[in-house]
Design an enzyme around this catalytic site. Structure first.
Site, PDB file in Angstrom:
ATOM      1  N   HIS A 221     -18.392  10.551  -3.931  1.00  0.00           N
ATOM      2  CA  HIS A 221     -17.128   9.812  -4.085  1.00  0.00           C
ATOM      3  C   HIS A 221     -16.187  10.512  -5.046  1.00  0.00           C
ATOM      4  CE1 HIS A 221     -20.240   7.000  -2.782  1.00  0.00           C
ATOM      5  NE2 HIS A 221     -19.297   6.573  -1.982  1.00  0.00           N
TER       6      HIS A 221
ATOM      7  N   HIS B  52     -29.732   4.871   6.416  1.00  0.00           N
ATOM      8  CA  HIS B  52     -28.953   5.244   5.234  1.00  0.00           C
ATOM      9  C   HIS B  52     -28.260   3.999   4.696  1.00  0.00           C
ATOM     10  CE1 HIS B  52     -25.983   6.983   2.607  1.00  0.00           C
ATOM     11  NE2 HIS B  52     -25.033   6.418   3.318  1.00  0.00           N
TER      12      HIS B  52
ATOM     13  N   LYS C 127       0.841  -1.197   0.000  1.00  0.00           N
ATOM     14  CA  LYS C 127       0.000   0.000   0.000  1.00  0.00           C
ATOM     15  C   LYS C 127       0.878   1.249   0.000  1.00  0.00           C
ATOM     16  CE  LYS C 127      -2.471   2.739   3.321  1.00  0.00           C
ATOM     17  NZ  LYS C 127      -3.829   3.229   3.148  1.00  0.00           N
TER      18      LYS C 127
ATOM     19  N   ASP D 137     -27.548   4.052  10.506  1.00  0.00           N
ATOM     20  CA  ASP D 137     -26.926   3.684   9.228  1.00  0.00           C
ATOM     21  C   ASP D 137     -26.848   2.174   9.053  1.00  0.00           C
ATOM     22  OD1 ASP D 137     -26.410   6.311   8.461  1.00  0.00           O
ATOM     23  OD2 ASP D 137     -24.476   6.362   9.497  1.00  0.00           O
TER      24      ASP D 137
ATOM     25  N   TRP E 107     -19.361  -5.596   9.531  1.00  0.00           N
ATOM     26  CA  TRP E 107     -18.039  -4.992   9.400  1.00  0.00           C
ATOM     27  C   TRP E 107     -17.157  -5.250  10.622  1.00  0.00           C
ATOM     28  CZ3 TRP E 107     -19.485   0.220   6.530  1.00  0.00           C
ATOM     29  CH2 TRP E 107     -19.686  -0.077   5.177  1.00  0.00           C
TER      30      TRP E 107
ATOM     31  N   GLY F 223     -24.230  12.707   7.423  1.00  0.00           N
ATOM     32  CA  GLY F 223     -23.651  12.611   8.758  1.00  0.00           C
ATOM     33  C   GLY F 223     -22.274  13.214   8.902  1.00  0.00           C
TER      34      GLY F 223
HETATM   35  N1  GLN Z   1     -23.184   8.521   8.710  1.00  0.00           N
HETATM   36  C1  GLN Z   1     -22.052   8.010   8.010  1.00  0.00           C
HETATM   37  C2  GLN Z   1     -21.277   9.143   7.360  1.00  0.00           C
HETATM   38  O1  GLN Z   1     -21.855  10.081   6.962  1.00  0.00           O
HETATM   39  C3  GLN Z   1     -22.453   7.024   6.962  1.00  0.00           C
HETATM   40  C4  GLN Z   1     -21.249   6.433   6.300  1.00  0.00           C
HETATM   41  C5  GLN Z   1     -21.572   5.360   5.329  1.00  0.00           C
HETATM   42  O2  GLN Z   1     -22.688   5.269   4.860  1.00  0.00           O
HETATM   43  N2  GLN Z   1     -20.611   4.555   4.969  1.00  0.00           N
HETATM   44  O3  GLN Z   1     -20.093   9.097   7.205  1.00  0.00           O
HETATM   45 ZN    ZN Z   2     -23.136   5.872   2.758  1.00  0.00          ZN
END
Ligand code: GLN
Ligand code: ZN
Length: 760
Positions: A695, A642, A18, A599, A561, A432
């Site tokens: 992203h 989410h 990496k 989430d 996770w 968030g």
């Molecule tokens: N609440 C988290 C953020 O905004 C959600 C992150 C995610 O969905 N991976 O970072």
């Molecule tokens: Zn997300």
């Protein structure tokens, strides 16, 4: 017996690959230097595997980015837009993997997807009218020869043609059948060439066999291998599968001329039953995946032996002891975990330690049960690993339907909340997190190094929260967030406040490219030790008259996770997590937080690979676990969720059954086709389809966002719609994040105005 592995972690115990790759991307080292690091890692790893006494050692399991891309690259499945850049070798390869922006042109990376049910990502091979399959790269040959010149005869590994076709994306009206002839030719040539170089075995990975197989799928598989295998000459071919069982294809694969077949007896436990129905031929070798390649627990040797025994009862074939999948999916070694006590470490096995386990099993089979490795393992498992929280488990056992049911029904609640909040039409919010700037990360690292006090640390985060609240107020966001500056990671942060979790320092697992994640370990029964987010949320709410949204990681994502336990079911672990989070939700509510987002970023990731298992093996407990978290709140408290993806068209019903009031999800990169599925299924949950892609550093224009909102409103009633970005903003720079949000709010205002005029 003989031992082997399917693949080995490649980034290095200190993530050398990496760091070298990042330096190369920043042009701080040359391609030759990167290649040198890669070479050293390969040699080191082959020797580690060899010194551990493993008999058959894979090669070409190394990758600079991803093995599926390696296979596509080797076969010239390189879309024209990358070829047109005119780059060579490694540069072209990385252009496909990461996109390219420079003198030669401007192209996006190939889309990345999760590899089966893991958090590892592969690059989706793209087949179109320009695709001309032929031997192009030479990596598999070079790495075989490299090992051979060091005196190590390896078994080269390649992703198979069937899996490439199943995972591929087909454009210009092309279909898999258009490419079979060329694939047959190319794979035959690869085998022939490897034979010429001295290979005795090659390993072809076909994990796509663990998906449901239709008759057409089986025909495709048969067609490919019927024509490849006659060309194998003196090389023996191992067909390797993992992540599940071959309930609908073992009959087919055993009828073909493979020399070895690799089956997973961990996730593919059902393979034992399959072996009852399909006789495994005595003249083929069965590579038995009996050591878990995905999880970090020490193997229970008695159980491994009984699985091997069960296999032997079902076939006279020679058995090779192997892992259930590549060890890529576990961290490298326990040696570098200096903070975990031995009392914990003795129950764990990462990649290096799993090599020792394979060797132990081999030795035990060859000797008898007085083998010291066996007696030590029996002793370890004869005592309980931790003390069960009986009270908690009794509570879970006593849960009834009412505990999973929120009242009144959603439609009713949404009316009450509308009255209560008086939000404008198309309310705006964010997911968030706000940028985890250098300063935010430095603050955390200073705390870790003891350079600042806890108070100083908190104070910095509070200032950051205040600053961002002010910004949100100024631009006119309706429902605010505090920014999540206190969180290193959305799972680890919660785990740190829960009983039952333990953490590692260096247990990185590859996620995409050479990047890793460091999942915490669920060690015992999980319960809430202390309030987790209450102080932060209450502080933030005090700074504003707007509604401050509370922010939690959901139980299914916490489980998916983390490294899960194997001594209790995932269902029970998730329910424990759900109860812990329920306490947190109620605590937030008690302290005046009116909207709480839970989430579930990883809910879809662990959806079983076979559709027939979706409900019976997963959704039937994952959905209730989520409901449990939120079931006891007042009707006036609004629950959001989410998800970081939009591919839930096929589980829309299950998502609606979560019974959240509002869901935000990623939609901007897709073509919003999910909206049709929502419409068709009369989706009741109010929705915030992300209106721009976080992203990418690109700032979406106001008009672009207006267009997206129009599209959304053409499918979903306006009073069900929220406006938000498609995920948290933690990876973005502050100027980008701010500019994008300003456009988001202004776009919303324009559309609100239009709606008001229409209603006049
Ligand atoms: N609440 C988290 C953020 O905004 C959600 C992150 C995610 O969905 N991976 O970072
Ligand atoms: Zn997300």
């Amino acid at each position: 017996m003989t031992t082997t592995i399917i693949g080995y972690p490649r980034i290095g115990e200190h993530r050398e690959l990496k760091f070298a790759t990042q330096k190369f991307f920043k042009k701080r080292i040359s391609a030759a230097e990167l290649q040198q690091t890669a070479k050293e890692l390969r040699l080191r790893h082959w020797n580690v595997v060899k010194d551990a006494g493993i008999d058959q050692i894979p090669s070409n399991d190394f990758s600079y980015f991803d093995n599926t891309l390696d296979a596509a690259f080797l076969l010239n499945i390189v879309p024209k837009r990358y070829k047109d850049l005119g780059l060579d070798g490694l540069d072209e390869y990385f252009a496909i993997a990461r996109g390219y922006q420079g003198d030669a042109g401007d192209v996006k990376a190939l889309p990345m997807k999760k590899w089966f049910n893991t958090n590892y990502h592969y690059l989706t091979p793209e087949f179109d009218q320009d695709t001309q399959i032929k031997l192009y790269g030479s990596k598999i040959f070079d790495e075989f020869s490299e090992a051979k010149s060091e005196g190590i005869l390896t078994r080269p590994v390649i992703v198979g043609p069937y899996t490439l076709l199943r995972l591929g994306r087909f454009l210009d009206g092309k279909k898999p059948a258009d490419f079979t002839a060329d694939l047959i030719k190319a794979y035959s040539e690869i085998i022939e060439k490897l034979e010429g170089l001295g290979a005795k075995w090659i390993q072809i990975d076909e994990p796509a066999l663990v998906y449901d197989q239709t008759p057409a799928d089986r025909d495709l598989f048969k067609q490919l291998y019927d024509d490849i295998l006659p060309n194998k000459g003196g090389v023996k071919v191992l067909l390797q599968t993992y992540f599940g069982d071959l309930r609908d294809s073992l009959d087919l694969v055993t009828s073909l001329d493979f020399d070895g077949i690799g089956l997973d007896f961990i996730e593919g436990r059902k393979n034992l039953e399959v072996l009852d129905d399909v006789k495994f031929p005595a003249d083929k070798i069965l590579f038995a995946g009996v050591i878990n390649g995905k999880n970090i627990w020490k193997a229970h040797y008695a159980k491994v032996l009984s699985t091997l025994e069960a296999i032997k009862q079902r076939t006279d074939a020679k058995v090779v002891i192997s892992t259930s999948c590549s060890l890529l999916h576990v961290p490298y070694t326990l040696r570098n975990e200096t903070k975990l006590p031995d009392s914990k470490k003795k129950y764990l096995a990462f990649a290096e330690e799993k090599l020792a386990e394979l060797h132990d099993i081999d030795a035990i089979v060859a000797s008898d049960l007085n083998n010291p490795a066996y007696t030590a393992n029996v002793a370890l498992f004869s005592k309980p690993r931790y003390e069960e929280n009986k009270e908690l488990n009794a509570k879970i056992a006593a849960l009834t339907d009412a505990d999973y049911t929120r009242t009144p029904a959603r439609a009713e609640r949404l009316k009450i909340q509308k009255e209560e909040f008086k939000l404008p039409e198309l309310p705006t919010t964010t997911i968030g997190s706000f940028p985890q700037s250098r300063a935010v990360r430095q603050n955390r690292s200073k705390l870790r190094k003891g350079e600042i006090t806890r108070e100083q640390y908190d104070q910095f985060n509070e200032e950051e929260t205040k600053r961002w609240i002010k910004f949100q107020e100024e631009i006119g966001i309706d429902v605010l967030v505090h920014g999540e500056f206190e969180r290193n990671d959305m799972v680890e942060y919660f785990g740190e406040h829960l009983n039952g979790y333990i953490f590692t320092e260096n247990a990185w697992v590859q996620s995409y490219g050479t990047r890793g994640v460091k999942p915490p370990i669920i060690w015992g029964d999980v319960s809430r030790r202390e309030p987790i987010t209450v102080a932060t949320s209450v502080f933030a709410q005090k700074q504003t008259d707007h509604i401050m949204k509370g922010m939690l990681t959901g139980p299914v994502t916490m489980l998916n996770w983390s490294f899960p336990r194997e001594d209790i079911s995932r269902e029970l672990s998730t329910k424990q997590l759900a109860l812990a989070l329920q306490e947190e939700v109620l605590d937030l509510e008690k302290h005046g937080i009116k909207i709480i987002q839970i989430d579930e970023a990883a809910l879809r990731e662990k959806l079983p690979l076979r559709k027939s298992d979706w409900y019976s093996k997963y959704l039937d407990w994952a959905v209730p676990a989520f409901r449990l978290v939120a079931s006891k709140v007042q009707p006036t408290t609004q629950i959001h969720t989410h998800m970081c993806y939009s591919e839930f068209g096929d589980i829309v019903k299950a998502i609606d059954d979560l019974d959240a009031d509002v869901i935000s999800f990623e939609a901007s990169r897709g073509d919003l086709t999910l909206l049709d599925a929502l419409q068709k299924n009369h989706f009741e949950t109010h929705v915030g389809p992300g209106v721009y892609d976080i992203h990418s550093p690109r700032i979406p224009s106001e008009q672009e966002i207006i267009d997206v909102i129009h599209k959304i409103l053409s499918k979903i009633p306006a009073d069900h719609v929220w406006i938000n970005p498609d995920c948290g903003l933690k990876t973005r720079d502050e100027p980008e994040a701010k500019a994008s949000l300003i456009n988001l709010v202004n776009a919303t205002k324009v559309v609100r105005e239009e709606l008001a005029n229409e209603n006049k």
